[in-house]
Design a protein around this motif. Sequence first.
Motif, PDB file in Angstrom:
ATOM      1  N   LYS A   4      56.870 -37.098  36.611  1.00  0.00           N
ATOM      2  CA  LYS A   4      57.105 -36.213  37.753  1.00  0.00           C
ATOM      3  C   LYS A   4      56.982 -34.780  37.259  1.00  0.00           C
ATOM      4  O   LYS A   4      56.874 -34.532  36.064  1.00  0.00           O
ATOM      5  CB  LYS A   4      58.519 -36.450  38.297  1.00  0.00           C
ATOM      6  N   TYR A   5      57.042 -33.853  38.187  1.00  0.00           N
ATOM      7  CA  TYR A   5      56.980 -32.436  37.847  1.00  0.00           C
ATOM      8  C   TYR A   5      58.334 -31.795  38.115  1.00  0.00           C
ATOM      9  O   TYR A   5      58.929 -32.008  39.165  1.00  0.00           O
ATOM     10  CB  TYR A   5      55.876 -31.726  38.636  1.00  0.00           C
ATOM     11  N   PHE A   6      58.805 -31.016  37.139  1.00  0.00           N
ATOM     12  CA  PHE A   6      60.089 -30.348  37.228  1.00  0.00           C
ATOM     13  C   PHE A   6      59.894 -28.846  37.094  1.00  0.00           C
ATOM     14  O   PHE A   6      59.064 -28.384  36.305  1.00  0.00           O
ATOM     15  CB  PHE A   6      61.020 -30.828  36.103  1.00  0.00           C
ATOM     16  N   LEU A   7      60.674 -28.087  37.863  1.00  0.00           N
ATOM     17  CA  LEU A   7      60.669 -26.634  37.768  1.00  0.00           C
ATOM     18  C   LEU A   7      61.793 -26.237  36.820  1.00  0.00           C
ATOM     19  O   LEU A   7      62.961 -26.524  37.082  1.00  0.00           O
ATOM     20  CB  LEU A   7      60.891 -26.002  39.140  1.00  0.00           C
ATOM     21  N   VAL A   8      61.418 -25.628  35.703  1.00  0.00           N
ATOM     22  CA  VAL A   8      62.402 -25.180  34.720  1.00  0.00           C
ATOM     23  C   VAL A   8      62.507 -23.666  34.834  1.00  0.00           C
ATOM     24  O   VAL A   8      61.535 -22.942  34.617  1.00  0.00           O
ATOM     25  CB  VAL A   8      61.980 -25.592  33.290  1.00  0.00           C
ATOM     26  N   LYS A   9      63.700 -23.210  35.195  1.00  0.00           N
ATOM     27  CA  LYS A   9      63.957 -21.773  35.290  1.00  0.00           C
ATOM     28  C   LYS A   9      64.730 -21.346  34.050  1.00  0.00           C
ATOM     29  O   LYS A   9      65.666 -22.037  33.628  1.00  0.00           O
ATOM     30  CB  LYS A   9      64.762 -21.443  36.550  1.00  0.00           C
ATOM     31  N   SER A  10      64.323 -20.215  33.496  1.00  0.00           N
ATOM     32  CA  SER A  10      64.983 -19.737  32.278  1.00  0.00           C
ATOM     33  C   SER A  10      65.059 -18.216  32.284  1.00  0.00           C
ATOM     34  O   SER A  10      64.376 -17.543  33.050  1.00  0.00           O
ATOM     35  CB  SER A  10      64.222 -20.218  31.044  1.00  0.00           C
ATOM     36  N   LYS A  11      65.933 -17.705  31.416  1.00  0.00           N
ATOM     37  CA  LYS A  11      66.087 -16.259  31.242  1.00  0.00           C
ATOM     38  C   LYS A  11      66.073 -15.949  29.760  1.00  0.00           C
ATOM     39  O   LYS A  11      66.517 -16.747  28.938  1.00  0.00           O
ATOM     40  CB  LYS A  11      67.407 -15.774  31.849  1.00  0.00           C
ATOM     41  N   ILE A  12      65.547 -14.785  29.454  1.00  0.00           N
ATOM     42  CA  ILE A  12      65.538 -14.309  28.070  1.00  0.00           C
ATOM     43  C   ILE A  12      65.712 -12.794  28.102  1.00  0.00           C
ATOM     44  O   ILE A  12      65.285 -12.132  29.055  1.00  0.00           O
ATOM     45  CB  ILE A  12      64.233 -14.710  27.338  1.00  0.00           C
ATOM     46  N   VAL A  41      60.658 -31.295  26.666  1.00  0.00           N
ATOM     47  CA  VAL A  41      59.254 -30.857  26.734  1.00  0.00           C
ATOM     48  C   VAL A  41      59.189 -29.334  26.753  1.00  0.00           C
ATOM     49  O   VAL A  41      58.389 -28.719  26.040  1.00  0.00           O
ATOM     50  CB  VAL A  41      58.547 -31.462  27.966  1.00  0.00           C
ATOM     51  N   PHE A  42      60.046 -28.711  27.565  1.00  0.00           N
ATOM     52  CA  PHE A  42      60.069 -27.247  27.665  1.00  0.00           C
ATOM     53  C   PHE A  42      60.416 -26.617  26.314  1.00  0.00           C
ATOM     54  O   PHE A  42      59.735 -25.710  25.847  1.00  0.00           O
ATOM     55  CB  PHE A  42      61.072 -26.799  28.737  1.00  0.00           C
ATOM     56  N   ARG A  43      61.481 -27.113  25.681  1.00  0.00           N
ATOM     57  CA  ARG A  43      61.901 -26.553  24.387  1.00  0.00           C
ATOM     58  C   ARG A  43      60.811 -26.720  23.321  1.00  0.00           C
ATOM     59  O   ARG A  43      60.579 -25.822  22.515  1.00  0.00           O
ATOM     60  CB  ARG A  43      63.204 -27.183  23.942  1.00  0.00           C
ATOM     61  N   ALA A  44      60.120 -27.860  23.332  1.00  0.00           N
ATOM     62  CA  ALA A  44      59.031 -28.081  22.371  1.00  0.00           C
ATOM     63  C   ALA A  44      57.872 -27.113  22.641  1.00  0.00           C
ATOM     64  O   ALA A  44      57.251 -26.610  21.706  1.00  0.00           O
ATOM     65  CB  ALA A  44      58.552 -29.530  22.443  1.00  0.00           C
ATOM     66  N   VAL A  50      57.661 -16.239  21.627  1.00  0.00           N
ATOM     67  CA  VAL A  50      58.642 -15.210  21.995  1.00  0.00           C
ATOM     68  C   VAL A  50      59.676 -15.753  22.978  1.00  0.00           C
ATOM     69  O   VAL A  50      60.743 -15.173  23.151  1.00  0.00           O
ATOM     70  CB  VAL A  50      57.965 -13.949  22.587  1.00  0.00           C
ATOM     71  N   LEU A  51      59.394 -16.871  23.637  1.00  0.00           N
ATOM     72  CA  LEU A  51      60.324 -17.458  24.601  1.00  0.00           C
ATOM     73  C   LEU A  51      61.333 -18.411  23.964  1.00  0.00           C
ATOM     74  O   LEU A  51      62.192 -18.955  24.654  1.00  0.00           O
ATOM     75  CB  LEU A  51      59.546 -18.214  25.692  1.00  0.00           C
ATOM     76  N   GLU A  52      61.248 -18.615  22.653  1.00  0.00           N
ATOM     77  CA  GLU A  52      62.079 -19.632  22.002  1.00  0.00           C
ATOM     78  C   GLU A  52      63.574 -19.458  22.259  1.00  0.00           C
ATOM     79  O   GLU A  52      64.307 -20.426  22.358  1.00  0.00           O
ATOM     80  CB  GLU A  52      61.813 -19.680  20.496  1.00  0.00           C
TER      81      GLU A  52
END
Length: 70
Positions: A4-12, A41-44, A50-52
């Motif tokens: 499936k497709y997931f929306l991952v929202k993040s802040k940096i 998957v996102f973390r990998a 720069v987003l790590e």
Amino acid sequence: IMKKYFLVKSKIEGVNEQGKVVKLSEQNLVEAVDVKDAESVFRAAIKDTVLEGSDITSISETKIVDVFQS
């Protein structure tokens, strides 16, 4: 197992043109089997970029069935 497709929202934290520290928001579409897999998957994908250091603020399943690329 159907992916499936997931929306991952993040802040940096970043620095704007005036040198002020600001929080930058990102939204990424991740193909995965569940929320836990989407986080992995996102973390990998952002490892060694720069987003790590991004903080995930939410992960939600989308209604997207497929993505067509040119």
